[in-house]
Design a protein around this motif. Structure first.
Motif, PDB file in Angstrom:
ATOM      1  N   MET A  57       4.521 188.589  40.281  1.00  0.00           N
ATOM      2  CA  MET A  57       4.598 189.683  41.254  1.00  0.00           C
ATOM      3  C   MET A  57       3.714 189.432  42.482  1.00  0.00           C
ATOM      4  O   MET A  57       3.256 190.371  43.128  1.00  0.00           O
ATOM      5  CB  MET A  57       4.210 191.012  40.597  1.00  0.00           C
ATOM      6  CG  MET A  57       5.095 191.377  39.422  1.00  0.00           C
ATOM      7  SD  MET A  57       4.669 192.985  38.701  1.00  0.00           S
ATOM      8  CE  MET A  57       5.700 192.964  37.229  1.00  0.00           C
ATOM      9  N   GLY A  58       3.481 188.166  42.789  1.00  0.00           N
ATOM     10  CA  GLY A  58       2.710 187.826  43.967  1.00  0.00           C
ATOM     11  C   GLY A  58       1.235 188.095  43.827  1.00  0.00           C
ATOM     12  O   GLY A  58       0.513 188.070  44.837  1.00  0.00           O
ATOM     13  N   ASN A  59       0.789 188.331  42.620  1.00  0.00           N
ATOM     14  CA  ASN A  59      -0.607 188.673  42.374  1.00  0.00           C
ATOM     15  C   ASN A  59      -1.330 187.459  41.795  1.00  0.00           C
ATOM     16  O   ASN A  59      -1.000 187.005  40.698  1.00  0.00           O
ATOM     17  CB  ASN A  59      -0.694 189.860  41.407  1.00  0.00           C
ATOM     18  CG  ASN A  59      -2.099 190.402  41.279  1.00  0.00           C
ATOM     19  OD1 ASN A  59      -3.029 189.660  40.979  1.00  0.00           O
ATOM     20  ND2 ASN A  59      -2.230 191.707  41.485  1.00  0.00           N
ATOM     21  N   GLU A  60      -2.307 186.934  42.517  1.00  0.00           N
ATOM     22  CA  GLU A  60      -3.009 185.737  42.065  1.00  0.00           C
ATOM     23  C   GLU A  60      -3.751 185.980  40.743  1.00  0.00           C
ATOM     24  O   GLU A  60      -3.743 185.128  39.848  1.00  0.00           O
ATOM     25  CB  GLU A  60      -4.009 185.268  43.137  1.00  0.00           C
ATOM     26  CG  GLU A  60      -3.368 184.729  44.406  1.00  0.00           C
ATOM     27  CD  GLU A  60      -3.018 185.824  45.390  1.00  0.00           C
ATOM     28  OE1 GLU A  60      -3.216 187.010  45.051  1.00  0.00           O
ATOM     29  OE2 GLU A  60      -2.528 185.509  46.484  1.00  0.00           O
ATOM     30  N   LEU A  61      -4.386 187.101  40.646  1.00  0.00           N
ATOM     31  CA  LEU A  61      -5.141 187.392  39.426  1.00  0.00           C
ATOM     32  C   LEU A  61      -4.220 187.477  38.220  1.00  0.00           C
ATOM     33  O   LEU A  61      -4.547 186.971  37.122  1.00  0.00           O
ATOM     34  CB  LEU A  61      -5.917 188.704  39.602  1.00  0.00           C
ATOM     35  CG  LEU A  61      -6.777 189.138  38.408  1.00  0.00           C
ATOM     36  CD1 LEU A  61      -7.826 188.075  38.077  1.00  0.00           C
ATOM     37  CD2 LEU A  61      -7.441 190.486  38.690  1.00  0.00           C
ATOM     38  N   MET A  62      -3.053 188.105  38.416  1.00  0.00           N
ATOM     39  CA  MET A  62      -2.097 188.203  37.316  1.00  0.00           C
ATOM     40  C   MET A  62      -1.617 186.822  36.890  1.00  0.00           C
ATOM     41  O   MET A  62      -1.472 186.529  35.689  1.00  0.00           O
ATOM     42  CB  MET A  62      -0.899 189.068  37.730  1.00  0.00           C
ATOM     43  CG  MET A  62       0.148 189.247  36.642  1.00  0.00           C
ATOM     44  SD  MET A  62       1.559 190.224  37.191  1.00  0.00           S
ATOM     45  CE  MET A  62       0.807 191.828  37.368  1.00  0.00           C
ATOM     46  N   ALA A  63      -1.367 185.943  37.870  1.00  0.00           N
ATOM     47  CA  ALA A  63      -0.897 184.594  37.546  1.00  0.00           C
ATOM     48  C   ALA A  63      -1.927 183.840  36.717  1.00  0.00           C
ATOM     49  O   ALA A  63      -1.596 183.195  35.708  1.00  0.00           O
ATOM     50  CB  ALA A  63      -0.586 183.841  38.836  1.00  0.00           C
ATOM     51  N   VAL A  64      -3.171 183.908  37.133  1.00  0.00           N
ATOM     52  CA  VAL A  64      -4.233 183.203  36.409  1.00  0.00           C
ATOM     53  C   VAL A  64      -4.426 183.804  35.020  1.00  0.00           C
ATOM     54  O   VAL A  64      -4.639 183.090  34.024  1.00  0.00           O
ATOM     55  CB  VAL A  64      -5.548 183.238  37.216  1.00  0.00           C
ATOM     56  CG1 VAL A  64      -6.683 182.601  36.419  1.00  0.00           C
ATOM     57  CG2 VAL A  64      -5.367 182.523  38.548  1.00  0.00           C
ATOM     58  N   SER A  65      -4.337 185.118  34.933  1.00  0.00           N
ATOM     59  CA  SER A  65      -4.506 185.783  33.640  1.00  0.00           C
ATOM     60  C   SER A  65      -3.414 185.377  32.662  1.00  0.00           C
ATOM     61  O   SER A  65      -3.669 185.159  31.467  1.00  0.00           O
ATOM     62  CB  SER A  65      -4.503 187.306  33.831  1.00  0.00           C
ATOM     63  OG  SER A  65      -5.577 187.704  34.643  1.00  0.00           O
ATOM     64  N   MET A  66      -2.174 185.295  33.156  1.00  0.00           N
ATOM     65  CA  MET A  66      -1.074 184.868  32.295  1.00  0.00           C
ATOM     66  C   MET A  66      -1.322 183.478  31.735  1.00  0.00           C
ATOM     67  O   MET A  66      -1.129 183.208  30.538  1.00  0.00           O
ATOM     68  CB  MET A  66       0.242 184.882  33.074  1.00  0.00           C
ATOM     69  CG  MET A  66       0.769 186.270  33.382  1.00  0.00           C
ATOM     70  SD  MET A  66       2.299 186.154  34.356  1.00  0.00           S
ATOM     71  CE  MET A  66       2.754 187.877  34.482  1.00  0.00           C
ATOM     72  N   LEU A  67      -1.737 182.555  32.612  1.00  0.00           N
ATOM     73  CA  LEU A  67      -1.996 181.203  32.156  1.00  0.00           C
ATOM     74  C   LEU A  67      -3.184 181.153  31.202  1.00  0.00           C
ATOM     75  O   LEU A  67      -3.164 180.420  30.189  1.00  0.00           O
ATOM     76  CB  LEU A  67      -2.252 180.294  33.356  1.00  0.00           C
ATOM     77  CG  LEU A  67      -2.573 178.826  33.035  1.00  0.00           C
ATOM     78  CD1 LEU A  67      -1.421 178.174  32.267  1.00  0.00           C
ATOM     79  CD2 LEU A  67      -2.866 178.050  34.320  1.00  0.00           C
TER      80      LEU A  67
END
Length: 896
Positions: free
Chosen positions: A100-110
């Protein structure tokens, strides 16, 4: 084999072991051991989980199609995949998550994935979309030895292998877009000046650094102005105002696509759009397809352009056409598998084959293909691989769906010139109901050459600019407000120069003609006709320099003007030396004849005797000029005036002048000084000879008039030099110099001609009128009549014996003593003053009965008695100066 075969195998079977980054399974169909490389993808698909971006969904489909082609050895798009499944025991599967274009969300998923046990670790990471997400994710994945590849992240910082050792991408970096932009602006549009608006973050700074580095090396002047990523209205206004103050007509925008409209609206408000301007965007820009007529966006949109990396075009080679064919032929099993893998969104269904996908799908396809080829190469020794080994075996290049994919060795990033770039033109596409429709169409393609080392420009359609034409506007305002460069040409002044030269030429030819016509008269013979003609020739040569001084690059080539530059000192110096050498030689000749110590000694001085100094003067001049021409030739060079440039460093005012050549081996002023010194010496010699001849009658010497000439020349110098110095400060210094120099040459030549010839012409006319008057008077006299001026009669021929002149046949015996006396008889004669000393008198006959040329010089009063003319003891008879100068006398009382 079905699209979902290996996907189901991974989900429904247990792996026998983990080898490196690969989980090993037994294939139930073949019974052979295979390794499954499962890839986790993280993409910006939607905002807050609603209304997903179909382009992102297409890219997922492209990646899944590549996995299927690697797993089945399908080489229909990439030939290197043909039969790869028989050579390599590795198969690929994947799953995708929406960041969803959210950097924090991307890192958290990984982090949640890698934070579990080893069995949950993927083989590699795909994505993410934004560089801001990729940077932390790549550092995290690298710590678990997981390779990460992206087809969207373009930040140049990701090329740093020390920070991102396991990152690779099939999309070019931002610097490549900057390189392509520079290539188009410099090579295709020939832009030399540009203003830049850039977002003040890592992306914008990196993009700017690359572009300005290329621009500086390529000679493009650029001025950049930053704006913050989250700007206010005042910051927006200030940034646009700064661009306007540069005066540049080309504006290059570096920033986020969603901010484009804000800047264009403000540009319209500040009158920074329209026919005179060109806006260019360094990446994809977000434009509204339909706007209100005459709105701010309507005024701004038409004619703008932007550059975008392209994943290929139909007909441009590579696997693009094959990819489209495969995409259109996807069956329901394939699209069904895609639908299973793509994240689910409420009220959203997508038909994968209904539309042609944009470039992200091809790039996603090539990303998985690159990993598949690397995996095959890494397992060539029978061992499975880890993340480091996978990236070490990336192919150097291959022909993919997006064209030639060529990686940089140092960064595992696609080489900039291996990617197709498109120049997109935004233009009006119709007006309806107060609404204007705009379309973006490709105008130019930068196509990689065969080895991907440079771009070739291919025009698809003409680019339409804001004025509705295909001609790009200039990158700077018109020079001098449209008046153009002021070259300060000589212009119509050259007509005045030609007129002055013509007057001198006509005058010289006229005086030379008069000399020839009157060459046998006493005045002309005494003035030595050869030297008079030489003076005329010298004047013509001097006047010719006015013509060569009028040469500039308005009507003549620079080469012709340069030749004229060197011809000017030749003509001026040669003509001056010729004129004054002739004056010197003729005056010197008279002095040699008439200033001998022994006046009774016969002296013969011919033209050949006095030509030597003339040749010496002329030869020395020629030697100096030849050395000047060889060692320090003059060239016509155009130079900007002291205030001859504008704020853009453009020449707005210049002048052409004769200057030393750039490769000159000597200083031309040195030779000019030698010429001036030598010609001054000639003038000094001539002045001295004129001084020596100051007491000689002007019938034979021009000492007085030579003095007048020299005084006039000095006066011209004294007045002209200060004028040239003062006017040299003006913008028209070159034209002024031509005018002053032309007038100087004209004055010098005309003064010499008029002062040398006019007195002779007047004297000749006076002598002719006096002679005619004397004839008329003598015809009216009676016998025995005496008249002042001594007209006397001689009836017959005369003889001279023992100091007496006897008049044969006698005559009246009337005598008259005195300084001027005589007897009038039947014949006619005249006693005149000696032309040199003004004291002696001579008897000249005009009667046809007397021998021609018999002349007497009598120093004292005479007496005539019984037909005899008595000569006193102190009187003597001699030849006239005319006979001496022309060598015609035979001695006392002789006939000439």
């Amino acid at each position: 084999m079905d699209y979902d075969y290996y996907h189901n195998l991974r989900l429904k079977s247990n792996a026998t072991r983990r080898a490196g980054n690969v989980k090993v399974y037994n294939d139930p169909q073949t019974g052979e051991e295979i390794g499954i490389c499962h890839l986790n993808g993280y993409l910006w698909i939607s905002d807050e989980g609603i209304e997903p971006d179909v382009n992102s969904i297409d890219s997922i489909a492209g990646a899944l199609m590549a996995m299927h082609h690697v797993n089945t050895g399908d080489g229909s798009i990439v030939s290197e995949l043909e039969g790869i499944h028989t050579r390599c025991p590795v198969r690929f599967t994947g799953e995708f998550a929406d960041t969803m274009g959210n950097e924090l969300m991307a890192v958290s998923m990984l982090a949640r994935v890698v934070g579990g046990n080893d069995d949950s670790l993927p083989c590699g990471i795909l994505g993410a979309t934004r560089s801001a997400s990729v940077q932390p994710m790549s550092m995290l994945s690298a710590s678990y030895n997981l390779p990460q590849m992206s087809w969207e992240a373009t930040s140049d910082e990701l090329k740093d292998k020390e920070v991102y050792p396991l990152f690779a991408r099939v999309v070019v970096a931002s610097s490549a877009i900057a390189e392509a932009t520079y290539h188009h602006l410099s090579e295709n549009l020939k832009v030399k000046n540009i203003a830049i608006l850039y977002v003040n973050d890592g992306y914008g700074i990196s993009f700017l650094r690359t572009f300005q580095g290329l621009a500086q090396r390529g000679g493009i002047r650029s001025r950049a102005f930053a704006y913050p990523p989250a700007f206010t209205e005042d910051e927006l206004r200030e940034a646009v105002q700064s661009v306007k103050e540069t005066g540049y007509r080309y504006i290059f925008y570096i920033g986020f696509p969603e901010n484009v409209n804000f800047f264009l609206k403000e540009a319209v408000r500040q009158e920074l759009t329209g026919e005179d301007y060109f806006w260019f965007f360094g990446n994809e820009a977000m434009f509204e397809e339909i706007v209100d007529k005459d709105s701010l966006l309507d005024q701004a949109y038409n004619g703008v352009g932007f550059l975008q990396p392209s994943a290929g075009r139909e007909g441009f080679g590579g696997g693009y056409d094959a990819f489209l064919s495969a995409w259109r032929n996807l069956d329901s099993a394939a699209t069904g598998h895609f639908s299973d893998i793509v994240p689910k969104y409420p009220n959203f269904e997508y038909n994968f084959t209904s539309e042609v996908p944009i470039g992200w799908a091809m790039l996603a396809y090539d990303t998985v293909v690159a990993m598949g080829l690397a995996a095959c190469e890494a397992t060539a020794d029978g061992e499975y691989f880890n993340g480091t080994e996978l990236l070490q075996n990336l192919p150097l290049s291959f022909d993919g769906a997006s064209g030639l994919v060529k990686f940089e060795n140092s960064s595992s990033t696609r080489q900039s010139t291996s990617s197709l770039m498109e120049i997109v033109n935004l233009k009006r596409n119709g007006v309806e109901g107060g609404k204007v429709k705009y379309e973006a169409s490709s105008s130019t393609v930068l196509q990689p050459n065969v080895d991907g080392s440079l771009w070739n420009t291919v025009q698809i359609s003409p680019f339409i600019y804001a004025d509705g034409t295909t001609t790009a506007p200039p990158d700077l305002p018109p020079i001098n407000d449209g008046k153009g460069v002021d070259y300060h040409y000589i212009g119509k002044l050259r007509i005045l120069g030609y007129l002055l030269a013509s007057v001198v030429a006509v005058t010289s030819i006229s005086f030379a003609g008069w000399t020839f016509h009157n060459r046998k008269t006493r005045v002309a013979r005494a003035s030595q006709p050869p030297f008079l003609v030489i003076i005329c020739v010298g004047a013509i040569i001097m006047a010719s320099s006015i013509i060569t001084m009028s040469f500039d690059d308005q009507y003549f080539s620079t080469k012709a003007a340069s030749v004229a530059c060197m011809a000017t000192p030749w003509l001026l110096s040669t003509g001056f030396a010729t004129t004054f050498s002739a004056l010197f030689s003729k005056t010197w000749r008279i002095n040699k004849v008439l200033t001998q110590p022994n006046r009774f000694q016969r002296v013969t001085v011919g033209v050949k005797d006095v030509i030597s100094p003339f040749i010496a003067f002329f030869t020395t001049n020629s030697i100096i000029l030849i050395c000047w021409t060889i060692l320090a030739p003059l060239e016509f060079i155009r130079t900007a005036n002291k205030v001859g440039t504008d704020q853009f460093n453009r020449t707005i005012s210049s002048y052409g002048s004769c200057m030393a050549a750039s490769d000159t081996r000597a200083d031309p002023t040195l030779f000019a000084g030698f010429l001036a010194a030598w010609n001054t010496l000639i003038v000094a010699f001539t002045t001295y000879q004129a001084y020596v001849a100051r007491n000689i009658s002007t019938d034979y010497s021009e000492s007085k008039y030579i003095a007048y000439c020299i005084v006039s020349i000095l006066q011209a110098f004294i007045m002209g030099i200060p004028i040239v110095i003062l006017l040299n400060q003006s913008e028209d210094a070159h034209r002024t110099a031509f005018l002053v120099q032309s007038l100087f040459v004209f004055i010098v030549t005309m003064v010499i001609l008029l002062l040398i010839f006019v007195p002779k012409i007047l004297h000749c006319r006076s002598a002719t009128r006096e002679k005619a008057s004397n004839r008329q008077k003598s015809d009216g006299l009676l016998p025995n009549q005496t008249e002042k001026g001594l007209h006397f009669s001689i009836s017959k021929g005369i003889n001279m014996m023992n100091g007496l002149v006897r008049l044969e046949g006698g005559g009246p015996q009337d005598t008259h003593q005195g300084e001027r006396s005589g007897t009038v008889g039947e014949g006619q004669g005249t006693i005149e003053e000696h032309p040199m000393t003004r004291q002696p008198q001579r008897i000249t006959n005009s009667s046809s009965s007397l021998p021609q040329g018999l002349q007497f010089i009598i120093m004292k009063p005479i007496k005539m008695v019984d037909g005899l003319i008595l000569r006193s003891e102190n009187s003597r008879m001699s030849e006239s100066p005319d006979d001496l100068l022309n060598n015609t006398g035979d001695g006392f009382g002789s006939r000439s």
